[in-house]
Scaffold this motif. Structure first.
Motif, PDB file in Angstrom:
ATOM      1  N   ALA A 175       0.815  -1.215   0.000  1.00 14.12           N
ATOM      2  CA  ALA A 175       0.000   0.000   0.000  1.00 14.12           C
ATOM      3  C   ALA A 175       0.846   1.260   0.000  1.00 14.12           C
ATOM      4  O   ALA A 175       0.448   2.288  -0.562  1.00 14.12           O
ATOM      5  N   HIS A 176       2.033   1.213   0.634  1.00 14.85           N
ATOM      6  CA  HIS A 176       2.920   2.373   0.676  1.00 14.85           C
ATOM      7  C   HIS A 176       3.930   2.393  -0.466  1.00 14.85           C
ATOM      8  O   HIS A 176       4.615   3.388  -0.662  1.00 14.85           O
ATOM      9  N   ALA A 177       4.059   1.275  -1.166  1.00 12.88           N
ATOM     10  CA  ALA A 177       5.260   1.057  -1.982  1.00 12.88           C
ATOM     11  C   ALA A 177       5.057   1.243  -3.477  1.00 12.88           C
ATOM     12  O   ALA A 177       5.971   0.950  -4.248  1.00 12.88           O
ATOM     13  N   LEU A 178       3.908   1.739  -3.917  1.00 11.70           N
ATOM     14  CA  LEU A 178       3.730   1.999  -5.332  1.00 11.70           C
ATOM     15  C   LEU A 178       4.720   3.078  -5.765  1.00 11.70           C
ATOM     16  O   LEU A 178       4.739   4.180  -5.218  1.00 11.70           O
ATOM     17  N   GLY A 179       5.563   2.754  -6.742  1.00 10.98           N
ATOM     18  CA  GLY A 179       6.619   3.673  -7.165  1.00 10.98           C
ATOM     19  C   GLY A 179       7.982   3.342  -6.607  1.00 10.98           C
ATOM     20  O   GLY A 179       8.976   3.923  -7.035  1.00 10.98           O
ATOM     21  N   SER A 180       8.051   2.396  -5.653  1.00 11.99           N
ATOM     22  CA  SER A 180       9.336   1.934  -5.124  1.00 11.99           C
ATOM     23  C   SER A 180       9.928   0.883  -6.063  1.00 11.99           C
ATOM     24  O   SER A 180       9.242   0.361  -6.947  1.00 11.99           O
ATOM     25  N   SER A 181      11.197   0.559  -5.839  1.00 12.32           N
ATOM     26  CA  SER A 181      11.799  -0.534  -6.598  1.00 12.32           C
ATOM     27  C   SER A 181      12.741  -1.318  -5.696  1.00 12.32           C
ATOM     28  O   SER A 181      13.303  -0.776  -4.736  1.00 12.32           O
ATOM     29  N   TYR A 182      12.895  -2.587  -6.026  1.00  4.82           N
ATOM     30  CA  TYR A 182      13.731  -3.502  -5.250  1.00  4.82           C
ATOM     31  C   TYR A 182      14.571  -4.305  -6.237  1.00  4.82           C
ATOM     32  O   TYR A 182      14.063  -5.210  -6.895  1.00  4.82           O
ATOM     33  N   HIS A 183      15.838  -3.910  -6.370  1.00  7.77           N
ATOM     34  CA  HIS A 183      16.761  -4.577  -7.298  1.00  7.77           C
ATOM     35  C   HIS A 183      16.145  -4.719  -8.692  1.00  7.77           C
ATOM     36  O   HIS A 183      16.184  -5.789  -9.310  1.00  7.77           O
ATOM     37  N   GLY A 184      15.572  -3.614  -9.158  1.00  7.95           N
ATOM     38  CA  GLY A 184      15.013  -3.576 -10.498  1.00  7.95           C
ATOM     39  C   GLY A 184      13.612  -4.110 -10.628  1.00  7.95           C
ATOM     40  O   GLY A 184      13.055  -4.099 -11.738  1.00  7.95           O
ATOM     41  N   ARG A 185      13.012  -4.573  -9.559  1.00 10.70           N
ATOM     42  CA  ARG A 185      11.646  -5.101  -9.589  1.00 10.70           C
ATOM     43  C   ARG A 185      10.735  -4.245  -8.716  1.00 10.70           C
ATOM     44  O   ARG A 185      11.213  -3.505  -7.848  1.00 10.70           O
ATOM     45  N   ARG A 186       9.453  -4.356  -8.970  1.00  8.26           N
ATOM     46  CA  ARG A 186       8.491  -3.532  -8.257  1.00  8.26           C
ATOM     47  C   ARG A 186       7.792  -4.323  -7.155  1.00  8.26           C
ATOM     48  O   ARG A 186       7.434  -5.483  -7.345  1.00  8.26           O
ATOM     49  N   PRO A 187       7.606  -3.711  -5.977  1.00  5.72           N
ATOM     50  CA  PRO A 187       6.774  -4.355  -4.958  1.00  5.72           C
ATOM     51  C   PRO A 187       5.398  -4.698  -5.524  1.00  5.72           C
ATOM     52  O   PRO A 187       4.836  -3.974  -6.334  1.00  5.72           O
ATOM     53  N   GLY A 188       4.884  -5.830  -5.080  1.00  6.95           N
ATOM     54  CA  GLY A 188       3.672  -6.371  -5.652  1.00  6.95           C
ATOM     55  C   GLY A 188       3.960  -7.486  -6.636  1.00  6.95           C
ATOM     56  O   GLY A 188       3.072  -8.268  -6.976  1.00  6.95           O
ATOM     57  N   SER A 189       5.244  -7.561  -7.081  1.00  3.50           N
ATOM     58  CA  SER A 189       5.669  -8.645  -7.969  1.00  3.50           C
ATOM     59  C   SER A 189       6.744  -9.496  -7.320  1.00  3.50           C
ATOM     60  O   SER A 189       7.330 -10.354  -7.976  1.00  3.50           O
ATOM     61  N   LEU A 190       7.003  -9.268  -6.025  1.00  3.76           N
ATOM     62  CA  LEU A 190       8.126  -9.919  -5.355  1.00  3.76           C
ATOM     63  C   LEU A 190       7.711 -11.162  -4.580  1.00  3.76           C
ATOM     64  O   LEU A 190       8.567 -11.948  -4.183  1.00  3.76           O
ATOM     65  N   ALA A 191       6.410 -11.347  -4.364  1.00  2.00           N
ATOM     66  CA  ALA A 191       5.920 -12.470  -3.559  1.00  2.00           C
ATOM     67  C   ALA A 191       4.801 -13.168  -4.315  1.00  2.00           C
ATOM     68  O   ALA A 191       4.642 -13.012  -5.521  1.00  2.00           O
ATOM     69  N   ASP A 192       3.994 -13.942  -3.607  1.00  2.54           N
ATOM     70  CA  ASP A 192       2.911 -14.694  -4.243  1.00  2.54           C
ATOM     71  C   ASP A 192       1.694 -13.814  -4.519  1.00  2.54           C
ATOM     72  O   ASP A 192       1.029 -13.969  -5.536  1.00  2.54           O
ATOM     73  N   ILE A 193       1.402 -12.920  -3.581  1.00  2.00           N
ATOM     74  CA  ILE A 193       0.252 -12.028  -3.704  1.00  2.00           C
ATOM     75  C   ILE A 193       0.690 -10.626  -3.296  1.00  2.00           C
ATOM     76  O   ILE A 193       1.419 -10.452  -2.310  1.00  2.00           O
ATOM     77  N   GLY A 194       0.262  -9.624  -4.048  1.00  2.00           N
ATOM     78  CA  GLY A 194       0.526  -8.231  -3.699  1.00  2.00           C
ATOM     79  C   GLY A 194      -0.775  -7.491  -3.467  1.00  2.00           C
ATOM     80  O   GLY A 194      -1.785  -7.737  -4.146  1.00  2.00           O
ATOM     81  N   CYS A 195      -0.780  -6.572  -2.500  1.00  2.00           N
ATOM     82  CA  CYS A 195      -1.967  -5.791  -2.165  1.00  2.00           C
ATOM     83  C   CYS A 195      -1.621  -4.305  -2.238  1.00  2.00           C
ATOM     84  O   CYS A 195      -0.614  -3.870  -1.678  1.00  2.00           O
ATOM     85  N   PHE A 196      -2.477  -3.530  -2.899  1.00  6.32           N
ATOM     86  CA  PHE A 196      -2.280  -2.085  -3.030  1.00  6.32           C
ATOM     87  C   PHE A 196      -3.534  -1.356  -2.563  1.00  6.32           C
ATOM     88  O   PHE A 196      -4.646  -1.869  -2.687  1.00  6.32           O
ATOM     89  N   SER A 197      -3.323  -0.157  -2.052  1.00  7.68           N
ATOM     90  CA  SER A 197      -4.420   0.714  -1.639  1.00  7.68           C
ATOM     91  C   SER A 197      -4.399   1.981  -2.489  1.00  7.68           C
ATOM     92  O   SER A 197      -3.334   2.543  -2.747  1.00  7.68           O
TER      93      SER A 197
END
Length: 314
Positions: free
Chosen positions: A67-89
């Motif tokens: 929910a806080h991480a839209l626009g963040s990046s993690y080693h070239g990948r976006r939160p929400g694509s790093l695990a099995d399920i991603g949740c955004f607000s």
């Protein structure tokens, strides 16, 4: 339907990020652990390599609260694509909004995505088996018939969850699409404001600390967080009052969940997450850091922060 009771175990956080502490997590998981929920606090991605490595070894599902991480990046990948399920607000306080409310789920599993798509459209999540049916003289739905679903082609052998009407309205979706196009500019504005605030805090290197940002990680700065590290010399509570007296909103988020009344009623107690508790009650502070601030407002914010820091020295 009776749902099985779930036993929740609260994991402590890292002192320098406020994200889930992988070392604490290792001590909590066991053979009964089915899922891990990870929050990317303030838009700073958690240590997903360590978390996913542990989960992968044990076959544990991982859910990202992004929910806080839209626009963040993690080693070239976006939160929400790093695990099995991603949740955004898409609440009005988040990095983009859809007229005040709304959200999004992301999946690595097409079957889960299909099931949630049915649930949000007021269909049931159920186990169906193929079986042709006719109802009187009706052998198939007429063109334009609403919601016959699988009535003509399947039987339901197990009902798992009832559906709900949780679709996003078209105007809200249109606002979200427009906001999404502006997301890079929104994040850049947050980063610029965070840089200005860091300049002010750099004058007190022994008294305050900033969240650690590992190499390869870029936070979205949904929140600007810092820590009062020497309470004997700089009073955190007095600093909050000084800022409040000067008209600066200090959003202190989030209260340790295990200490809320509903969780205390289930047996959770103070002392279970000592790092999170110490940070919340003694060190943690947040400052306004959103793209709606004008340059003049940011200048004033920095001025008032400097004045409040000086007034709070013990």
């Amino acid at each position: 339907m009776q749902y099985p009771e779930v036993r929740v175990r609260f994991c402590d956080v890292e002192a320098d990020t406020l994200n889930l502490d992988p070392e604490s997590l290792v001590r909590l998981v066991n053979d009964r652990t089915r899922a891990i929920i990870v929050v990317h606090y303030g838009g700073l991605p958690a240590d997903m390599d360590a978390i996913m490595g542990l989960a992968g070894e044990r076959g544990i599902l991982v859910i990202e609260d992004s929910a806080h991480a839209l626009g963040s990046s993690y080693h070239g990948r976006r939160p929400g694509s790093l695990a099995d399920i991603g949740c955004f607000s898409f609440h009005s306080s988040k990095n983009i909004t859809t007229l005040g409310e709304g959200g999004m789920l992301t999946f690595h599993n097409d079957d889960w995505a299909d099931r949630v798509d049915r649930l949000r459209g007021n269909e049931a999540d159920a186990v169906f088996v193929p079986r042709d049916h006719r109802f009187g003289t009706s052998r198939a739905p007429l063109p334009g018939a609403l919601y016959p679903g699988l009535a003509y082609t399947h039987d339901c052998v197990a009902l798992l969850r009832h559906g709900t009407n949780a679709t996003l309205s078209e105007p809200a979706a249109a606002v979200g699409v427009a906001q999404l196009r502006s997301l890079p500019a929104f994040v850049a504005a947050r980063q610029a404001i965070a840089g200005r605030l860091r300049e002010v805090l750099s004058g007190y290197p022994d008294l305050v600390g900033l969240p650690a940002v590992p190499d390869g990680v870029e936070p979205s700065h949904h929140l600007f967080t810092f820590f009062v590290r020497e309470p004997e010399r700089l009073s955190r509570d007095r600093l909050i009052h000084e800022l409040d007296d000067r008209g600066v909103q200090v959003p202190i988020r989030y209260f340790p969940l295990h200490l809320t009344p509903e969780w205390r009623s289930r047996g959770y107690r103070y002392g279970e997450c000592p790092t999170a508790e110490r940070l919340w009650f003694e060190e943690q502070m947040n400052l306004p850091c959103h793209p709606g601030l004008t340059d003049k407002q940011v200048d004033l914010l920095c001025e008032l922060l400097a004045d409040s820091l000086r007034a709070s020295l013990c």
